[in-house]
Design an enzyme around this catalytic site. Structure first.
Site, PDB file in Angstrom:
ATOM      1  NE  ARG A 115       3.970  -1.311   3.806  1.00  0.00           N
ATOM      2  CZ  ARG A 115       3.972  -2.632   4.016  1.00  0.00           C
ATOM      3  NH1 ARG A 115       3.289  -3.155   5.012  1.00  0.00           N
ATOM      4  NH2 ARG A 115       4.668  -3.429   3.253  1.00  0.00           N
ATOM      5  CG  HIS A 127       2.275  -6.805  -0.154  1.00  0.00           C
ATOM      6  ND1 HIS A 127       2.262  -6.044   0.994  1.00  0.00           N
ATOM      7  CD2 HIS A 127       1.967  -8.059   0.243  1.00  0.00           C
ATOM      8  CE1 HIS A 127       1.959  -6.804   2.037  1.00  0.00           C
ATOM      9  NE2 HIS A 127       1.769  -8.034   1.602  1.00  0.00           N
ATOM     10  CD  GLU A 140       5.847  -9.681   5.485  1.00  0.00           C
ATOM     11  OE1 GLU A 140       5.405 -10.696   4.930  1.00  0.00           O
ATOM     12  OE2 GLU A 140       5.347  -9.213   6.519  1.00  0.00           O
ATOM     13  CG  ASN A 195       5.860  -5.963   7.810  1.00  0.00           C
ATOM     14  OD1 ASN A 195       5.843  -4.737   7.994  1.00  0.00           O
ATOM     15  ND2 ASN A 195       5.496  -6.516   6.667  1.00  0.00           N
ATOM     16  CE1 TYR A 225       1.026  -9.601  11.347  1.00  0.00           C
ATOM     17  CE2 TYR A 225       3.052  -9.444  10.064  1.00  0.00           C
ATOM     18  CZ  TYR A 225       1.726  -9.095  10.269  1.00  0.00           C
ATOM     19  OH  TYR A 225       1.112  -8.225   9.404  1.00  0.00           O
ATOM     20  CD  GLU A 268       2.406  -6.351   6.685  1.00  0.00           C
ATOM     21  OE1 GLU A 268       2.218  -7.470   7.215  1.00  0.00           O
ATOM     22  OE2 GLU A 268       2.631  -6.189   5.474  1.00  0.00           O
TER      23      GLU A 268
HETATM   24  O1  IFM Z   1      -1.265 -10.812   5.265  1.00  0.00           O
HETATM   25  C1  IFM Z   1       0.113 -10.783   5.448  1.00  0.00           C
HETATM   26  C2  IFM Z   1       0.734  -9.648   4.658  1.00  0.00           C
HETATM   27  O2  IFM Z   1       0.425  -9.744   3.315  1.00  0.00           O
HETATM   28  C3  IFM Z   1       2.232  -9.671   4.811  1.00  0.00           C
HETATM   29  N1  IFM Z   1       2.622  -9.720   6.186  1.00  0.00           N
HETATM   30  C4  IFM Z   1       1.970 -10.672   7.051  1.00  0.00           C
HETATM   31  C5  IFM Z   1       0.473 -10.580   6.899  1.00  0.00           C
HETATM   32  C6  IFM Z   1      -0.219 -11.615   7.811  1.00  0.00           C
HETATM   33  O3  IFM Z   1       0.153 -12.912   7.455  1.00  0.00           O
END
Ligand code: IFM
Length: 472
Positions: A88, A132, A177, A305, A307, A375
């Site tokens: 990606r 992005h 995002e 995504n 985290y 992600e």
């Molecule tokens: O680096 C970023 C990415 O550009 C978008 N999602 C989160 C990642 C980590 O912060």
């Protein structure tokens, strides 16, 4: 679907992912490409922002980044060594349409054609993100995402790129995002363009979604075989206690972070409670009749995504911080609470259960298309050891626990089709510059040498076995 096994790690054969599962990594144009002045590329809001003193740690910029623009063949070889089936990457809008409108810059598009061809030669499927975060600066000068016209400009740009690559690229993501673009960029001011205008941020969120919907309609009309998606960053949001006030705080943050995007995309309507929550900053007049139908255009996949998790409470000192710029709208009375879990170098708590929670929540609460983790990954303070290697055990453990969460979600009925690790390479981590390393491949920024970390070798075992090997 049942969550009876939610706390039970799968064992034995259950450790395998479904046949045909997509494995890959993700990157983004401004974070890796460099070559900001080459072949007719125009400036983006991130060029402007990163060159503004005080905006990015250590004054770092994406001017050179990983020099991927010139080293993409080497990077595709690394992807092949990782056993990736998918990659990606994002197209830089200012590289292919420098003014954000008008004719295509052929030399800019040529780069992506070469990249796509190189990927396909190595048997790797391109997964293209159209936006992005690198908005052409001329569009920001005209008002940026808070302006409705930007949505139309995005759809036009998306069609130009799609027309040229659709015969070789099957998977398309419109936006990465949009929460970050809207709220970090236009309310918190910590991302480009660095504005701190809550009402503008709400407008930006809507026009990002509208641009997405217009692009989906146009791309679908021109090629019914293209697989279309959007990528959202989703986080579970929990109240710190059972109190009504804390539950309300969690509802409000979950509303802005998750439902403001999921509801219009997957249910065809905005969440009324969220619009009510922010009524003190905007009356929502920018939402026009018919917009919801466009935004809710059917999708072939949803990118997730993931985290970390947010835990919140109602702040007894309401109003204390309300006047400071914040990415959270009309939420100065809400506090984010540390749960005491281990953290990554971003300061984000490591909570693999949250990935399970997010994936099962989307499947349970919405009529969702197939999901991809587009992600997931972690920054740690990686160093090159005396043996010349990077022994990033913490990243291996992080990925191991998150892959296991994904497996549990699949076992509990989630239609998860793939997993793309953030990121292939260490890169420009936005306002943190090069100080945060997310890559499976270490970058020596002095020499541009690529050094596969231990996590890269471990991930290659995952992709080849289509399973999660135990961590030694
Ligand atoms: O680096 C970023 C990415 O550009 C978008 N999602 C989160 C990642 C980590 O912060």
């Amino acid at each position: 679907m049942t969550d009876s096994t939610a706390q039970t790690p799968p064992t034995g054969a259950a450790l395998r992912f479904p046949d045909g599962f997509a494995w890959g990594t993700a990157t983004a144009s401004y974070q890796i490409e460099g070559a900001v002045d080459e072949d007719g590329r125009g400036p983006s809001i991130w060029d402007t922002f990163s060159h503004t003193p005080g905006k990015v740690l250590a004054g770092d910029t994406g001017d050179v980044a990983d020099d991927h623009y010139h080293r993409y063949r080497e990077d595709v070889e690394l992807l092949a060594e990782l056993g990736c089936t998918h990659y990606r990457f994002s197209v830089a809008w200012p590289r292919v349409q420098p003014d954000g409108r008008g004719a295509l810059n052929e030399r800019g598009l040529d780069f992506y054609q070469r990249l796509v061809e190189t990927l396909l030669e190595r048997g790797i499927q391109p997964y293209v993100t159209l936006y992005h975060w690198d908005l052409p600066q001329p569009l920001e000068d005209a008002g940026g995402w808070p302006e409705r016209d930007t949505a139309a400009r995005f759809a036009e740009y998306a069609q130009l790129v799609h027309q040229r690559l659709r015969d070789r690229v099957r998977r398309w993501t419109t936006l990465n995002e949009p929460w970050c673009s809207a709220f970090l960029g236009y309310a918190g001011g910590v991302h480009a363009p660095g504005r701190t205008e809550p009402a503008a941020a709400m407008r930006a969120a809507h026009h990002l979604l509208l641009g997405h919907g217009l692009a989906v309609q146009a791309l679908r009309a021109s090629d019914a075989t293209s697989r279309l998606s959007i990528t959202l960053n989703l986080y579970p949001v929990d109240p710190v206690s059972d109190s009504h006030a804390d539950a309300e705080a969690a509802r409000r943050i979950d509303g802005q972070m998750n439902r403001l995007f999921l509801d219009p995309l997957l249910a065809g309507r905005y969440p009324g409670d969220v619009l009510d929550d922010v009524a003190e900053v905007t009356d929502g007049a920018y939402i026009r009749d018919g917009d919801a139908t466009i935004i809710g255009s059917p999708l072939d996949a949803l990118g997730v995504n993931y985290y970390t998790r947010h835990t919140v409470r109602a702040d007894p000192d309401a109003g204390r911080i309300a006047s400071e710029p914040s990415e959270w709208i009309a939420a100065g009375d809400i506090e984010f609470v540390d749960q005491g879990l281990p953290k990554t170098a971003m300061g984000w708590e490591i909570d693999a259960q949250g990935l399970y929670d997010v994936l099962t929540r989307v499947s349970r609460d919405y009529d969702a298309p197939p999901l991809y983790v587009t992600e997931n990954g972690a920054a740690f303070d990686d160093v090159v050891a005396g043996d010349g290697q990077v022994h990033d055990t913490d990243r291996v453990r992080y990925l191991h626990s998150h892959f296991r969460s994904a497996l549990r979600a699949i076992a509990d009925g989630v239609d998860l089709r793939g997993y793309l690790v953030w990121s292939l390479l260490d890169n420009f981590e936005w306002a943190f510059g090069y100080s945060r390393r997310f890559g499976l491949i270490y970058i020596d920024y002095e020499t541009q040498a690529r050094i596969p970390k231990d996590s890269a070798r471990w991930y290659a075992r995952v992709t080849r076995q289509n399973a999660v090997p135990d961590v030694d």
